[in-house]
Design an enzyme around this catalytic site. Structure first.
Site, PDB file in Angstrom:
ATOM      1  N   HIS A  16       0.725  -1.173   0.005  1.00 45.26           N
ATOM      2  CA  HIS A  16       0.025   0.056  -0.106  1.00 45.26           C
ATOM      3  C   HIS A  16       0.764   1.413  -0.018  1.00 45.26           C
ATOM      4  CE1 HIS A  16      -4.112  -1.703   1.156  1.00 45.26           C
ATOM      5  NE2 HIS A  16      -3.309  -2.707   0.946  1.00 45.26           N
ATOM      6  N   ASP A 119      -5.725   6.216   2.239  1.00 45.77           N
ATOM      7  CA  ASP A 119      -5.903   4.756   1.775  1.00 45.77           C
ATOM      8  C   ASP A 119      -7.487   4.189   2.224  1.00 45.77           C
ATOM      9  OD1 ASP A 119      -5.869   1.435   2.768  1.00 45.77           O
ATOM     10  OD2 ASP A 119      -3.975   1.787   1.516  1.00 45.77           O
TER      11      ASP A 119
END
Length: 484
Positions: A16, A119
């Site tokens: 990520h 995110d």
């Protein structure tokens, strides 16, 4: 010039944070009016993470991207529990708020807070963006099809009162708007098949609908149907800007100061073109001894040259610590395996994946189907045999094999995570998958992968679909920036 300052908050999975930092580079490289502050929330179980983020920061050659490390938040929840991530993000909220307040106070006349880029698993931080009076955007590190799955499942749960976790014991197929094919329920991520975790997971989909836009690490030409379906699923503006990849030369310093990838590349230089099958399973990919022996048997019997990234699982089952290299891989490999295959293959630990995929000696990739690895395989035109382990990887494998026709299957519903496991895959199955991958020279699948590779590169060029999408995103950010 007044810079529009964006606050990026990644979740600290390595897959990520890497793509999120690359996204920051893309934005500031495209428009001199943008700058980015990346807030780093350190997970308590990753002992190597400080050095990892330091190397990331060192790779950024602009003063317009800054990294701020937040206080490490301890949580009483078990790391393997369904509530761990939710509790961790909630516990980090005060630290994020304080860091952004300090950023605003120090900005002066040169910078102005323009928004949060979060995110998908940090969606509760939308509340903080609202407090600061700025828009929020989500950076989605998986595919457009998986975004569609999340939005559709959330609608089924909240609007049609479907118990999603009941699909766990179903052998049926589901019709998802983001797919043209019916999806077997066994391919659903284990997080939505577990009643303890499904509600909090789908809450992220609900919150994403509140944002100004969702930035997706994909490109129109790869997932045209999925991208088109998102508007009908209630998504806000969607910006496919990928493939966002970290293609800088990877190195890893050994204790003696040398770089860990040197001997790997030297070995590859000695191999014939397209002759080597590369097995690599991501930053969290590892297997128990019984499975390792089956894999070794399959490789030896296949007769194909191989490069195998073999990692040691965490010491306790159920933990999600990062695997490490074996001090001595012979302790888990079949007796005599390294001697018998010395002229045929190489067993390694950590692997510089993009450098290996780019090498002409590699002819196929046995992959866990993490989305970053999927995009890398497409970028380098590398055919894949799917062996997913956890998260949404089973879904990605189905998309690659069935929906897109870009991969062959070793197994699509294999799982090795702390919620459920699929047992041991036999050498016969593995060998068959490797043979199919490596012996299909000139086949239709390889042709499609090469075409997808060309499209991925064109998408990022001036006038390409992702280039234009990024321009629309920047325009939206600047147009919605608060005036004061």
């Amino acid at each position: 010039m007044t810079h529009a300052e964006l606050v990026f908050v990644p979740i600290l999975g390595r897959g990520h944070i890497v793509s999120m930092v690359e996204m920051a580079k893309l934005l500031v490289g495209r428009d001199p009016r943008l700058s980015v502050t990346v807030l780093i929330m350190k997970l308590p179980f990753d002992s190597d993470f400080d050095s990892y983020t330091s190397s990331l920061a060192a790779s950024v050659d602009t003063a317009r991207i800054r990294f701020v490390h937040l206080t490490c938040e301890n949580t009483d929840a078990e790391i393997s529990s369904a509530s761990f991530l939710t509790n961790f993000i909630e516990g980090s909220k005060p630290h994020v708020k304080r860091a952004v307040a300090e950023l605003v106070d120090s900005a002066g006349s040169t910078r102005r807070l323009a928004g949060f880029v979060l995110d998908a698993f940090c969606s509760t931080l939308i509340d903080l963006a609202n407090e600061f009076g700025v828009p929020s955007y989500v950076f989605f590190t998986s595919s457009a099809a998986f975004l569609g799955l999340m939005l559709h499942l959330q609608s089924l749960q909240d609007e049609h009162h479907v118990n999603i976790a009941e699909f766990k014991d179903s052998a049926g197929e589901l019709d998802f708007p983001s797919f043209t094919n019916l999806l077997p329920t066994k391919i659903l991520p284990s997080i939505v098949l577990t009643k303890e975790s499904v509600r909090s997971f789908l809450e992220h989909a609900k919150r994403m609908r509140e944002t100004k836009g969702i930035i997706v690490n994909t490109f129109d030409e790869l997932e045209p149907h999925a991208v088109r379906s998102l508007a009908g699923l209630g998504a806000p503006a969607v910006y496919p800007v990928g493939p966002i990849l970290s293609l800088d030369g990877e190195t890893k310093k050994k204790a003696d100061g040398s770089c860990g990838g040197d001997d790997i590349m030297e070995w590859l230089e000695k191999q014939p073109p397209s002759s080597v099958v590369f097995l690599c399973f991501g930053s969290r990919g590892s297997f128990g001894e019984e499975q390792v022996k089956e894999m070794a048997c399959a490789l030896e019997r296949s007769g194909h040259r191989f490069l195998w990234s073999l990692r040691q699982p965490p010491p306790q089952k159920g933990q999600i610590e990062v695997p490490h290299d074996y001090a001595d891989p012979t302790e888990v490999l079949p007796e005599g395996f390294l001697h018998r295959t010395a002229g045929l293959g190489k067993v390694i630990g950590w692997a510089p994946q993009t450098a290996i995929l780019a090498h002409p000696a590699i002819g196929g990739f046995v992959s866990h189907c993490g989305w970053n690895s999927t995009l890398e395989s497409i970028w380098f035109g590398m055919p894949v045999a799917t062996w997913p382990l956890y998260a949404e990887q089973q879904f990605n494998a189905f998309q690659l094999v069935v929906e897109l026709g870009l991969a062959t299957e070793i197994k699509m519903d294999y799982r090795r995570d702390f919620r459920m496991e699929s047992g041991v895959m036999t050498a016969d199955v593995i060998e068959g998958g490797i043979r199919k991958l490596m012996e299909e020279a000139g086949g239709e699948r390889r042709k499609k992968v090469k075409e997808a590779s060309e499209k991925s590169r064109k998408a990022l060029m001036e006038g390409g679909s992702s280039y234009l999408s990024l321009g629309r995103l920047i325009e939206d950010i600047l147009n919605n920036m608060p005036l004061t």
